[in-house]
Every structure is written in structure tokens, then in C-alpha cells.
Design a protein around this motif. Structure first.
Motif, mmCIF file in Angstrom:
data_model
loop_
_atom_site.group_PDB
_atom_site.id
_atom_site.type_symbol
_atom_site.label_atom_id
_atom_site.label_comp_id
_atom_site.label_asym_id
_atom_site.label_seq_id
_atom_site.Cartn_x
_atom_site.Cartn_y
_atom_site.Cartn_z
ATOM 1 N N ARG A 10 0.872 -1.181 0.000
ATOM 2 C CA ARG A 10 0.000 0.000 0.000
ATOM 3 C C ARG A 10 0.906 1.228 0.000
ATOM 4 O O ARG A 10 1.910 1.259 0.713
ATOM 5 C CB ARG A 10 -0.894 0.021 1.237
ATOM 6 N N ALA A 11 0.565 2.241 -0.805
ATOM 7 C CA ALA A 11 1.416 3.425 -0.908
ATOM 8 C C ALA A 11 0.581 4.696 -0.787
ATOM 9 O O ALA A 11 -0.261 4.982 -1.636
ATOM 10 C CB ALA A 11 2.165 3.420 -2.232
ATOM 11 N N PHE A 12 0.814 5.436 0.269
ATOM 12 C CA PHE A 12 0.158 6.727 0.495
ATOM 13 C C PHE A 12 1.186 7.661 1.107
ATOM 14 O O PHE A 12 1.725 7.388 2.183
ATOM 15 C CB PHE A 12 -1.044 6.573 1.429
ATOM 16 N N SER A 14 4.324 8.137 0.578
ATOM 17 C CA SER A 14 5.406 7.261 1.020
ATOM 18 C C SER A 14 6.741 7.519 0.329
ATOM 19 O O SER A 14 7.612 6.655 0.323
ATOM 20 C CB SER A 14 4.983 5.805 0.811
ATOM 21 N N GLU A 15 6.932 8.715 -0.225
ATOM 22 C CA GLU A 15 8.146 8.986 -0.987
ATOM 23 C C GLU A 15 9.424 8.798 -0.180
ATOM 24 O O GLU A 15 10.465 8.441 -0.734
ATOM 25 C CB GLU A 15 8.118 10.394 -1.593
ATOM 26 N N LYS A 16 9.368 8.978 1.105
ATOM 27 C CA LYS A 16 10.564 8.879 1.950
ATOM 28 C C LYS A 16 11.079 7.438 2.065
ATOM 29 O O LYS A 16 12.270 7.228 2.251
ATOM 30 C CB LYS A 16 10.237 9.444 3.341
ATOM 31 N N TYR A 17 10.185 6.452 1.924
ATOM 32 C CA TYR A 17 10.562 5.066 2.194
ATOM 33 C C TYR A 17 10.341 4.083 1.046
ATOM 34 O O TYR A 17 10.952 3.022 1.019
ATOM 35 C CB TYR A 17 9.766 4.535 3.398
ATOM 36 N N ILE A 18 9.448 4.377 0.130
ATOM 37 C CA ILE A 18 9.021 3.386 -0.868
ATOM 38 C C ILE A 18 10.171 2.865 -1.720
ATOM 39 O O ILE A 18 10.183 1.704 -2.124
ATOM 40 C CB ILE A 18 7.870 3.935 -1.761
ATOM 41 N N GLU A 19 11.171 3.688 -1.962
ATOM 42 C CA GLU A 19 12.310 3.255 -2.771
ATOM 43 C C GLU A 19 13.022 2.063 -2.123
ATOM 44 O O GLU A 19 13.344 1.084 -2.798
ATOM 45 C CB GLU A 19 13.283 4.413 -2.982
ATOM 46 N N ASP A 20 13.267 2.120 -0.819
ATOM 47 C CA ASP A 20 13.934 1.007 -0.128
ATOM 48 C C ASP A 20 13.080 -0.254 -0.148
ATOM 49 O O ASP A 20 13.594 -1.364 -0.312
ATOM 50 C CB ASP A 20 14.276 1.381 1.315
ATOM 51 N N GLY A 43 -4.792 10.045 -3.306
ATOM 52 C CA GLY A 43 -4.797 11.188 -2.403
ATOM 53 C C GLY A 43 -3.403 11.597 -1.959
ATOM 54 O O GLY A 43 -3.232 12.594 -1.262
ATOM 55 N N SER A 44 -2.394 10.865 -2.381
ATOM 56 C CA SER A 44 -1.011 11.206 -2.013
ATOM 57 C C SER A 44 -0.651 12.573 -2.560
ATOM 58 O O SER A 44 -1.016 12.923 -3.687
ATOM 59 C CB SER A 44 -0.033 10.162 -2.568
ATOM 60 N N SER A 45 0.087 13.322 -1.772
ATOM 61 C CA SER A 45 0.450 14.680 -2.186
ATOM 62 C C SER A 45 1.960 14.849 -2.337
ATOM 63 O O SER A 45 2.461 15.970 -2.354
ATOM 64 C CB SER A 45 -0.094 15.686 -1.163
ATOM 65 N N ASP A 46 2.683 13.748 -2.433
ATOM 66 C CA ASP A 46 4.130 13.822 -2.579
ATOM 67 C C ASP A 46 4.562 13.135 -3.877
ATOM 68 O O ASP A 46 3.746 12.929 -4.769
ATOM 69 C CB ASP A 46 4.825 13.223 -1.346
ATOM 70 N N LYS A 47 5.816 12.745 -3.994
ATOM 71 C CA LYS A 47 6.363 12.175 -5.228
ATOM 72 C C LYS A 47 6.349 10.640 -5.235
ATOM 73 O O LYS A 47 7.101 10.012 -5.989
ATOM 74 C CB LYS A 47 7.775 12.697 -5.439
ATOM 75 N N THR A 48 5.490 10.032 -4.442
ATOM 76 C CA THR A 48 5.411 8.576 -4.381
ATOM 77 C C THR A 48 5.222 7.963 -5.762
ATOM 78 O O THR A 48 5.952 7.038 -6.148
ATOM 79 C CB THR A 48 4.256 8.133 -3.450
ATOM 80 N N LEU A 49 4.274 8.443 -6.520
ATOM 81 C CA LEU A 49 3.976 7.865 -7.834
ATOM 82 C C LEU A 49 5.169 7.989 -8.776
ATOM 83 O O LEU A 49 5.481 7.041 -9.512
ATOM 84 C CB LEU A 49 2.731 8.510 -8.450
ATOM 85 N N ASP A 50 5.862 9.109 -8.759
ATOM 86 C CA ASP A 50 7.039 9.291 -9.620
ATOM 87 C C ASP A 50 8.096 8.224 -9.326
ATOM 88 O O ASP A 50 8.708 7.671 -10.242
ATOM 89 C CB ASP A 50 7.652 10.681 -9.424
ATOM 90 N N ILE A 51 8.305 7.936 -8.067
ATOM 91 C CA ILE A 51 9.300 6.938 -7.666
ATOM 92 C C ILE A 51 8.882 5.553 -8.157
ATOM 93 O O ILE A 51 9.685 4.799 -8.718
ATOM 94 C CB ILE A 51 9.500 6.954 -6.135
ATOM 95 N N ILE A 52 7.621 5.216 -7.965
ATOM 96 C CA ILE A 52 7.123 3.905 -8.398
ATOM 97 C C ILE A 52 7.243 3.766 -9.910
ATOM 98 O O ILE A 52 7.698 2.734 -10.419
ATOM 99 C CB ILE A 52 5.666 3.697 -7.949
ATOM 100 N N LEU A 95 3.793 -6.201 2.225
ATOM 101 C CA LEU A 95 4.915 -5.380 2.679
ATOM 102 C C LEU A 95 4.453 -3.934 2.784
ATOM 103 O O LEU A 95 3.931 -3.377 1.811
ATOM 104 C CB LEU A 95 6.093 -5.492 1.698
ATOM 105 N N ASP A 96 4.628 -3.336 3.956
ATOM 106 C CA ASP A 96 4.321 -1.920 4.106
ATOM 107 C C ASP A 96 5.407 -1.113 3.404
ATOM 108 O O ASP A 96 6.570 -1.520 3.344
ATOM 109 C CB ASP A 96 4.256 -1.528 5.579
ATOM 110 N N TYR A 97 5.055 0.044 2.894
ATOM 111 C CA TYR A 97 5.981 0.873 2.137
ATOM 112 C C TYR A 97 7.199 1.308 2.938
ATOM 113 O O TYR A 97 8.232 1.641 2.373
ATOM 114 C CB TYR A 97 5.270 2.103 1.552
#
Length: 174
Positions: A10-12, A14-20, A43-52, A95-97
């Protein structure tokens, strides 16, 4: 048929951690296909999607990232509506993000599940600091891990350590 496992994340915001988390899945020593199902909350307001998306474009044939977009849902509903419906592996992991797996984790868990013909398995979770240094075990496994009532009531099992065989997941979905 090729050996395949599915991992639901699940990703919300989560830009700080999703890469790891994604790196830990892509770098698994499991020889089969790992299908990574990312339940992305729009509803994410950061760069999570860009990283994914960056990871999705750069991985091998043995690692697949599927992004399932949804509007804001509770964590369980996101798993249920987005993750469960998109599973294509024989074994399913969660796995949590903001967590990651050691590089041998999926292979070891699948091998043990196959050895014992297990439909459900879990392991202990290790808490580490930002440098990867061991802090402590999250929870101790109870003396009788077959006492399902006690397992549920005492919350011994961390979601990040659960592996379900697809037939067990189908039973849960029903």
C-alpha cells in the motif's frame, strides 16, 4: 508454469521510504517472478507515484510492478479492493511501504512453505535503525503458534511477515 509470487504494497505519501521497499523486492534472490502490486492512493500529495513509475520502467522480466490506483481507502479496504483482486502468484506476501525484506526472505519463506505444504506462514519481524543495525524483535512468537485464538487476540503476527498461499487468500476473500 513459471514460479511466481505476489507482493502487495500500500502506498500513500510514502516517498521517503518506498524506494527502499521496492529495492528490497527487486533484489530478492528468489529465482521466480515477483509480481509487485502497488495499491497507490491517489490522495497522495508527494512524489510517491514518480518513484514507483521510475522503478516500473527499469526492472527486469523477473520483477513486475503493477500499479493499482484508488481513491483514499482504509488500509484493509485498499488491500482487499486493490491488492487481493490483482494477485497472480501462488504465494502472496504483504509489505508496508516503510519496511523491507532481506535479500533471501522470499526464497526462504517459499521453500519452507513448500516443504511443509503450508497455506499460511509468518516469521518474526526485526526492528532496525536507519543504519540497518538490529534494535530488537518486534514480537516474540508464542509458545503454541497453532493457537489461532491467542494469535489473533494478542496480535503476535506483523502483517509484513505473513505469507499466504493463493488458495488460502481465496478462502479469506470469500
Amino acid at each position: 508454469m513459471e514460479d511466481r509470487v505476489s507482493v502487495i504494497i500500500r502506498a500513500f505519501n510514502s516517498e521517503k521510504y518506498i524506494e527502499d521497499a521496492l529495492k528490497s523486492l527487486i533484489n530478492q534472490d528468489y529465482e521466480g517472478v515477483i509480481s509487485i502490486i502497488v495499491c497507490y492512493d491517489e490522495g497522495s500529495s508527494d512524489k510517491t507515484l514518480d518513484i514507483i513509475l521510475r522503478f516500473q520502467e527499469s526492472i527486469s522480466l523477473k520483477r513486475v510492478i503493477k500499479i493499482v490506483r484508488h481513491t483514499h481507502l482504509t488500509p484493509f479496504r485498499a488491500l482487499q479492493k486493490c491488492g487481493f483482486e490483482n494477485v497472480d502468484g501462488e504465494y502472496v506476501f504483504f509489505l508496508d511501504y516503510d519496511n523491507y525484506y532481506p535479500s533471501n526472505y522470499i526464497r526462504e519463506v517459499v521453500n519452507e512453505a513448500m516443504k511443509y505444504n503450508a497455506s499460511f506462514a509468518f516469521t518474526r519481524a526485526l526492528v532496525v535503525d536507519k543504519y540497518g543495525q538490529k534494535l530488537h524483535w518486534l514480537l516474540e512468537i508464542p509458545k503454541n503458534p497453532y493457537d489461532r485464538c491467542r494469535l489473533i487476540k494478542r496480535n503476535y503476527i506483523d502483517t509484513n511477515t505473513i505469507m499466504l498461499k493463493k488458495d488460502c487468500l481465496n478462502d479469506i476473500k470469500r
